[in-house]
Write a protein that holds these residues in place. Structure first.
Motif, PDB file in Angstrom:
ATOM      1  N   VAL A 112      57.504  25.016  53.425  1.00  0.00           N
ATOM      2  CA  VAL A 112      58.728  24.512  53.613  1.00  0.00           C
ATOM      3  C   VAL A 112      58.588  23.690  55.099  1.00  0.00           C
ATOM      4  CG1 VAL A 112      60.208  25.866  52.526  1.00  0.00           C
ATOM      5  CG2 VAL A 112      59.874  26.469  54.918  1.00  0.00           C
ATOM      6  N   ASP A 113      59.201  22.545  55.285  1.00  0.00           N
ATOM      7  CA  ASP A 113      59.166  21.961  56.672  1.00  0.00           C
ATOM      8  C   ASP A 113      60.648  22.044  57.141  1.00  0.00           C
ATOM      9  OD1 ASP A 113      56.651  20.812  56.484  1.00  0.00           O
ATOM     10  OD2 ASP A 113      57.216  18.988  55.185  1.00  0.00           O
ATOM     11  N   ILE A 114      60.630  22.665  58.215  1.00  0.00           N
ATOM     12  CA  ILE A 114      61.943  22.742  59.058  1.00  0.00           C
ATOM     13  C   ILE A 114      62.099  21.556  60.227  1.00  0.00           C
ATOM     14  CG2 ILE A 114      63.452  24.018  60.383  1.00  0.00           C
ATOM     15  CD1 ILE A 114      62.035  26.719  59.112  1.00  0.00           C
ATOM     16  N   GLN A 123      62.296  33.435  66.123  1.00  0.00           N
ATOM     17  CA  GLN A 123      63.534  34.419  65.476  1.00  0.00           C
ATOM     18  C   GLN A 123      64.283  33.419  64.747  1.00  0.00           C
ATOM     19  OE1 GLN A 123      66.042  36.013  68.285  1.00  0.00           O
ATOM     20  NE2 GLN A 123      67.377  37.312  66.487  1.00  0.00           N
ATOM     21  N   GLN A 124      64.608  31.980  65.093  1.00  0.00           N
ATOM     22  CA  GLN A 124      65.236  31.192  64.151  1.00  0.00           C
ATOM     23  C   GLN A 124      64.348  30.893  63.151  1.00  0.00           C
ATOM     24  OE1 GLN A 124      66.038  28.423  67.515  1.00  0.00           O
ATOM     25  NE2 GLN A 124      68.079  28.495  67.495  1.00  0.00           N
ATOM     26  N   VAL A 125      63.219  30.625  63.150  1.00  0.00           N
ATOM     27  CA  VAL A 125      62.195  30.178  62.002  1.00  0.00           C
ATOM     28  C   VAL A 125      62.055  31.420  61.094  1.00  0.00           C
ATOM     29  CG1 VAL A 125      60.118  29.386  61.309  1.00  0.00           C
ATOM     30  CG2 VAL A 125      61.140  28.532  63.291  1.00  0.00           C
ATOM     31  N   HIS A 143      56.876  25.154  58.472  1.00  0.00           N
ATOM     32  CA  HIS A 143      56.228  24.353  59.205  1.00  0.00           C
ATOM     33  C   HIS A 143      57.370  23.517  60.018  1.00  0.00           C
ATOM     34  CE1 HIS A 143      54.289  20.360  60.457  1.00  0.00           C
ATOM     35  NE2 HIS A 143      53.430  21.227  60.740  1.00  0.00           N
ATOM     36  N   GLN A 144      57.316  23.846  61.443  1.00  0.00           N
ATOM     37  CA  GLN A 144      58.145  23.094  62.221  1.00  0.00           C
ATOM     38  C   GLN A 144      57.676  21.712  62.642  1.00  0.00           C
ATOM     39  OE1 GLN A 144      60.686  24.494  65.585  1.00  0.00           O
ATOM     40  NE2 GLN A 144      59.371  26.282  65.310  1.00  0.00           N
ATOM     41  N   LYS A 145      58.797  20.859  62.576  1.00  0.00           N
ATOM     42  CA  LYS A 145      58.804  19.611  62.999  1.00  0.00           C
ATOM     43  C   LYS A 145      60.001  19.161  64.190  1.00  0.00           C
ATOM     44  CE  LYS A 145      56.341  17.837  59.061  1.00  0.00           C
ATOM     45  NZ  LYS A 145      56.551  16.734  58.128  1.00  0.00           N
ATOM     46  N   PHE A 154      69.503  21.557  61.570  1.00  0.00           N
ATOM     47  CA  PHE A 154      68.286  21.335  61.197  1.00  0.00           C
ATOM     48  C   PHE A 154      68.328  20.757  59.803  1.00  0.00           C
ATOM     49  CE2 PHE A 154      69.619  25.662  60.592  1.00  0.00           C
ATOM     50  CZ  PHE A 154      69.045  25.942  59.276  1.00  0.00           C
ATOM     51  N   LYS A 155      66.989  20.375  59.379  1.00  0.00           N
ATOM     52  CA  LYS A 155      66.683  20.110  57.706  1.00  0.00           C
ATOM     53  C   LYS A 155      65.665  20.831  57.340  1.00  0.00           C
ATOM     54  CE  LYS A 155      67.906  15.160  58.570  1.00  0.00           C
ATOM     55  NZ  LYS A 155      67.294  13.709  58.389  1.00  0.00           N
ATOM     56  N   VAL A 156      65.766  21.284  56.122  1.00  0.00           N
ATOM     57  CA  VAL A 156      64.697  22.199  55.397  1.00  0.00           C
ATOM     58  C   VAL A 156      64.317  21.320  54.220  1.00  0.00           C
ATOM     59  CG1 VAL A 156      64.007  24.134  53.994  1.00  0.00           C
ATOM     60  CG2 VAL A 156      65.678  24.234  56.139  1.00  0.00           C
ATOM     61  N   LYS A 157      62.993  20.856  54.204  1.00  0.00           N
ATOM     62  CA  LYS A 157      62.278  20.269  53.086  1.00  0.00           C
ATOM     63  C   LYS A 157      61.276  21.335  52.490  1.00  0.00           C
ATOM     64  CE  LYS A 157      59.767  16.099  51.683  1.00  0.00           C
ATOM     65  NZ  LYS A 157      58.519  15.465  51.925  1.00  0.00           N
ATOM     66  N   ILE A 158      61.716  21.259  50.927  1.00  0.00           N
ATOM     67  CA  ILE A 158      61.123  22.023  49.918  1.00  0.00           C
ATOM     68  C   ILE A 158      60.425  21.217  48.943  1.00  0.00           C
ATOM     69  CG2 ILE A 158      60.873  24.049  48.629  1.00  0.00           C
ATOM     70  CD1 ILE A 158      63.238  25.090  50.441  1.00  0.00           C
TER      71      ILE A 158
END
Length: 181
Positions: A112-114, A123-125, A143-145, A154-158
């Motif tokens: 997943v992209d966050i 902790q947030q991730v 994976h943080q961007k 935030f957005k989460v891309k799956i």
């Protein structure tokens, strides 16, 4: 790549995946294919080389030997040589991608992209990952961007799905509700 190329790439990837699984070399071959894809992406010359089908097979095999014989497992090297011998190196990057998809699915892993305006704490991730783990029942590899254009949240891309939990989207939704009331 067109549909036919995708099908061909998936078939080669599936064949390698099955062979790696049968010989108990799946993790090693996955590491190799990830490294091969990385080498290709980092070199415009190599991208041009594998994309050119008019290069003689013996030249393709020599380049594969020079680049990968000592850097990947025997199974992976034989597979790459097989592709070169059959003039199929132009499929290699897509084969690497298809192999990765098969490996992640078999390993019950979800990438997943966050995306957030600032770097999130561990902790947030971890909290986001745990919630996704409960929803999807898979091991989450986040994976943080950082995107300064994102306004709060935030957005989460799956895969092809985006969960947009940004303040910007929340305000747009609120506005739409108020305007339609």
């Amino acid at each position: 790549m067109n549909t036919k190329n995708n099908q061909v790439s998936r078939r080669y990837a599936a064949a390698l995946f099955d062979l790696a699984q049968e010989t108990d070399h799946l993790s090693g071959v996955h590491r190799d294919m990830t490294a091969v894809a990385s080498v290709i992406r980092e070199s415009e010359e190599l991208q041009a080389f594998i994309g050119t089908t008019s290069i003689p097979v013996f030249v393709q095999k020599n380049v594969i030997q020079d680049l990968f014989e000592k850097r990947v497992s025997e199974l992976t090297y034989k597979f790459l040589s097989f592709l070169a011998h059959h003039d199929r190196l132009n499929y290699l990057l897509e084969i690497c991608h298809s192999f990765d998809v098969l490996f992640l699915e078999a390993s019950n892993i979800l990438r997943v992209d966050i995306v957030s305006p600032v770097h999130l704490s561990e902790q947030q991730v971890s909290s986001i990952s745990e919630k996704l783990k409960r929803i999807y029942n898979k091991t989450i590899h986040p994976h943080q961007k950082v995107d300064p254009q994102v306004l709060g949240g935030f957005k989460v891309k799956i895969k092809d799905i985006i969960f947009d939990l940004t303040l910007q989207t929340q305000l747009a939704n609120f506005k739409r509700i108020v305007m339609n009331a």
